[in-house]
Write a protein that holds these residues in place. Structure first.
Motif, PDB file in Angstrom:
ATOM      1  N   VAL A  97      12.494  -2.093 -45.974  1.00 57.89           N
ATOM      2  CA  VAL A  97      13.191  -3.181 -45.281  1.00 57.89           C
ATOM      3  C   VAL A  97      12.908  -4.534 -45.948  1.00 57.89           C
ATOM      4  O   VAL A  97      13.721  -5.459 -45.835  1.00 57.89           O
ATOM      5  N   ILE A  98      11.759  -4.657 -46.632  1.00 61.16           N
ATOM      6  CA  ILE A  98      11.514  -5.881 -47.418  1.00 61.16           C
ATOM      7  C   ILE A  98      12.481  -5.931 -48.595  1.00 61.16           C
ATOM      8  O   ILE A  98      13.106  -6.965 -48.872  1.00 61.16           O
ATOM      9  N   LEU A  99      12.610  -4.800 -49.277  1.00 60.36           N
ATOM     10  CA  LEU A  99      13.572  -4.710 -50.374  1.00 60.36           C
ATOM     11  C   LEU A  99      14.996  -4.899 -49.865  1.00 60.36           C
ATOM     12  O   LEU A  99      15.850  -5.463 -50.557  1.00 60.36           O
ATOM     13  N   GLY A 100      15.233  -4.449 -48.641  1.00 61.25           N
ATOM     14  CA  GLY A 100      16.567  -4.572 -48.055  1.00 61.25           C
ATOM     15  C   GLY A 100      17.021  -6.007 -47.885  1.00 61.25           C
ATOM     16  O   GLY A 100      18.226  -6.288 -47.875  1.00 61.25           O
ATOM     17  N   ILE A 101      16.063  -6.926 -47.760  1.00 59.31           N
ATOM     18  CA  ILE A 101      16.433  -8.348 -47.685  1.00 59.31           C
ATOM     19  C   ILE A 101      17.052  -8.793 -49.003  1.00 59.31           C
ATOM     20  O   ILE A 101      18.097  -9.457 -49.035  1.00 59.31           O
ATOM     21  N   LEU A 102      16.390  -8.406 -50.098  1.00 62.83           N
ATOM     22  CA  LEU A 102      16.883  -8.811 -51.413  1.00 62.83           C
ATOM     23  C   LEU A 102      18.243  -8.187 -51.719  1.00 62.83           C
ATOM     24  O   LEU A 102      19.094  -8.800 -52.363  1.00 62.83           O
ATOM     25  N   LEU A 103      18.441  -6.964 -51.238  1.00 64.09           N
ATOM     26  CA  LEU A 103      19.694  -6.258 -51.490  1.00 64.09           C
ATOM     27  C   LEU A 103      20.738  -6.490 -50.393  1.00 64.09           C
ATOM     28  O   LEU A 103      21.813  -5.908 -50.441  1.00 64.09           O
ATOM     29  N   ARG A 104      20.359  -7.296 -49.405  1.00 65.46           N
ATOM     30  CA  ARG A 104      21.241  -7.587 -48.270  1.00 65.46           C
ATOM     31  C   ARG A 104      21.654  -6.313 -47.540  1.00 65.46           C
ATOM     32  O   ARG A 104      22.800  -6.154 -47.136  1.00 65.46           O
ATOM     33  N   ARG A 105      20.665  -5.416 -47.367  1.00 70.59           N
ATOM     34  CA  ARG A 105      20.919  -4.166 -46.668  1.00 70.59           C
ATOM     35  C   ARG A 105      20.455  -4.210 -45.223  1.00 70.59           C
ATOM     36  O   ARG A 105      20.774  -3.315 -44.446  1.00 70.59           O
ATOM     37  N   ASN A 106      19.651  -5.205 -44.885  1.00 67.05           N
ATOM     38  CA  ASN A 106      19.214  -5.352 -43.499  1.00 67.05           C
ATOM     39  C   ASN A 106      18.940  -6.823 -43.217  1.00 67.05           C
ATOM     40  O   ASN A 106      18.890  -7.657 -44.130  1.00 67.05           O
ATOM     41  N   ALA A 107      18.771  -7.136 -41.956  1.00 68.64           N
ATOM     42  CA  ALA A 107      18.567  -8.517 -41.532  1.00 68.64           C
ATOM     43  C   ALA A 107      17.178  -9.012 -41.912  1.00 68.64           C
ATOM     44  O   ALA A 107      16.233  -8.220 -42.077  1.00 68.64           O
ATOM     45  N   LEU A 108      17.037 -10.327 -42.043  1.00 66.22           N
ATOM     46  CA  LEU A 108      15.746 -10.947 -42.360  1.00 66.22           C
ATOM     47  C   LEU A 108      14.719 -10.632 -41.277  1.00 66.22           C
ATOM     48  O   LEU A 108      13.516 -10.533 -41.549  1.00 66.22           O
ATOM     49  N   LEU A 109      15.179 -10.476 -40.051  1.00 64.65           N
ATOM     50  CA  LEU A 109      14.274 -10.224 -38.939  1.00 64.65           C
ATOM     51  C   LEU A 109      13.654  -8.825 -38.996  1.00 64.65           C
ATOM     52  O   LEU A 109      12.576  -8.608 -38.440  1.00 64.65           O
ATOM     53  N   THR A 110      14.312  -7.890 -39.663  1.00 64.82           N
ATOM     54  CA  THR A 110      13.857  -6.492 -39.646  1.00 64.82           C
ATOM     55  C   THR A 110      12.437  -6.311 -40.160  1.00 64.82           C
ATOM     56  O   THR A 110      11.604  -5.706 -39.474  1.00 64.82           O
ATOM     57  N   PRO A 111      12.074  -6.798 -41.364  1.00 65.63           N
ATOM     58  CA  PRO A 111      10.685  -6.598 -41.814  1.00 65.63           C
ATOM     59  C   PRO A 111       9.668  -7.344 -40.963  1.00 65.63           C
ATOM     60  O   PRO A 111       8.517  -6.903 -40.861  1.00 65.63           O
ATOM     61  N   ILE A 112      10.073  -8.445 -40.341  1.00 66.84           N
ATOM     62  CA  ILE A 112       9.145  -9.177 -39.470  1.00 66.84           C
ATOM     63  C   ILE A 112       8.806  -8.337 -38.247  1.00 66.84           C
ATOM     64  O   ILE A 112       7.638  -8.182 -37.866  1.00 66.84           O
ATOM     65  N   ILE A 113       9.832  -7.779 -37.628  1.00 66.63           N
ATOM     66  CA  ILE A 113       9.622  -6.926 -36.456  1.00 66.63           C
ATOM     67  C   ILE A 113       8.829  -5.684 -36.831  1.00 66.63           C
ATOM     68  O   ILE A 113       7.888  -5.284 -36.134  1.00 66.63           O
ATOM     69  N   TYR A 114       9.185  -5.085 -37.964  1.00 69.21           N
ATOM     70  CA  TYR A 114       8.510  -3.852 -38.350  1.00 69.21           C
ATOM     71  C   TYR A 114       7.066  -4.101 -38.770  1.00 69.21           C
ATOM     72  O   TYR A 114       6.184  -3.264 -38.526  1.00 69.21           O
TER      73      TYR A 114
END
Length: 257
Positions: free
Chosen positions: A166-183
Motif C-alpha cells: 500500500v506504500i508502493l500503491g501511493i506512488l503508483l496511484r493504486r490506493n489512497a494516501l490514507l490507506t498506508p496510514i490506517i494499515y
C-alpha cells in the motif's frame, strides 16, 4: 449443539474461502476477476467477525470505557480493517490473512460440527470415556494443530508485505494516501498483541539492517534507515503497550473460536 449464530459465523468463513479462492485463481491465471468476489469475501469476514465481536464485547455501550476496550480487542481491529478493505479499491494481498484464518475456522467447524452428523464417532475406548473421533476428524485435528503456528507466521509476514504494497500503491496511484496510514496503525496494534508479528518485524529488520550496512553500501543508506527506524519506534511506543498486552489473550481466543 451448534446454534444458528454459530452456523452464521461458519457461513461467513466458508463464503470468504470460496470467494477469495475464485478471486485468487483468476489473478493467478492473469484474468481480470470481478470485484464482486473481492467484496463478497470481505462481506463474509464482516459477518463472522461481527458475531465474534458481539459475543466477546456484548452490545455496544455509549461510553469511553467500552470504546477503549473494543479498540484493544483484536477481533474489532480485524473487523474494522475488513470494513475498510470492503469499502476500498481491491488490494489482492489484503485477502490472504483473512483467508488463512477462515481456512482454520472452517476446518475446525467441519471437524466439530459437520462431520459428526455424517460420520458418527466410534465407541469409547473404555466405559465412561468420550467416544472415539472418526479417523477423518482426527486427521483434521492433527493437521490444524501441526500447521497453526506456521500459518500465523505466514499471516504476520503477509501483513508486513501488505504494508509495503500500500506504500508502493501511493506512488503508483493504486490506493489512497490514507490507506498506508490506517494499515500502519493496525500493524502497530498487532505488534503489541501478537508474538508472531513481533518476530516477523524483528526478522525483516535484521535482514534490512544487514543489507544496508554490508560492505560496499554508501554509509548514508544506513543512516537514513536508522533514522526511519528510530522515528518508527518513537511513533509506535505509547501507553497502549500494557493495555494491549492485557487484552491480547481474549481477542486471540475469540478469533480462533
Amino acid at each position: 449443539m451448534a446454534t444458528t449464530q454459530h452456523y452464521m459465523w461458519a457461513a461467513g468463513h466458508f463464503i470468504l474461502l470460496v470467494c477469495s479462492f475464485k478471486f485468487f485463481l483468476a489473478k493467478i491465471l492473469f484474468q481480470d476477476p470481478s470485484s464482486w468476489w473481492y467484496k463478497t469475501s470481505f462481506l463474509g469476514a464482516l459477518v463472522s467477525y461481527a458475531i465474534v465481536c458481539q459475543k466477546s464485547l456484548g452490545t455496544p455501550q455509549p461510553n469511553l470505557a467500552w470504546v477503549r476496550r473494543a479498540l484493544l480487542d483484536e477481533n474489532i481491529q480485524y473487523f474494522l480493517m475488513a470494513f475498510f478493505w470492503w469499502t476500498s479499491r481491491p488490494v489482492t494481498l489484503a485477502l490472504v490473512p483473512y483467508a488463512i484464518f477462515s481456512l482454520f475456522h472452517a476446518l475446525t467447524f467441519t471437524r466439530t460440527t459437520l462431520l459428526p452428523q455424517f460420520l458418527p464417532p466410534g465407541p469409547p475406548p473404555q466405559p465412561g470415556a468420550a467416544p472415539t473421533p472418526h479417523p477423518l476428524a482426527k486427521k483434521l485435528q492433527v493437521w490444524v494443530k501441526a500447521n497453526y503456528d506456521n500459518a500465523m507466521r505466514a499471516v504476520a509476514f503477509t501483513e508486513l508485505v501488505i504494508l509495503g504494497r500500500v506504500i508502493l500503491g501511493i506512488l503508483l496511484r493504486r490506493n489512497a494516501l490514507l490507506t498506508p496510514i490506517i494499515y500502519a496503525h493496525f500493524l502497530r496494534q498487532r505488534w503489541y498483541q501478537s508474538k508472531f508479528t513481533r518476530d516477523a518485524v524483528a526478522l525483516v529488520h535484521a535482514r534490512i539492517y544487514a543489507f544496508v550496512t554490508s560492505p560496499g553500501k554508501p554509509p548514508v543508506v544506513a543512516q537514513i534507515y536508522t533514522q526511519v527506524t528510530d522515528l518508527t519506534r518513537r511513533w509506535a511506543g505509547s501507553t497502549i503497550q500494557a493495555a494491549g498486552a492485557a487484552g491480547a489473550g481474549a481477542g486471540a481466543g475469540a478469533r480462533r473460536q
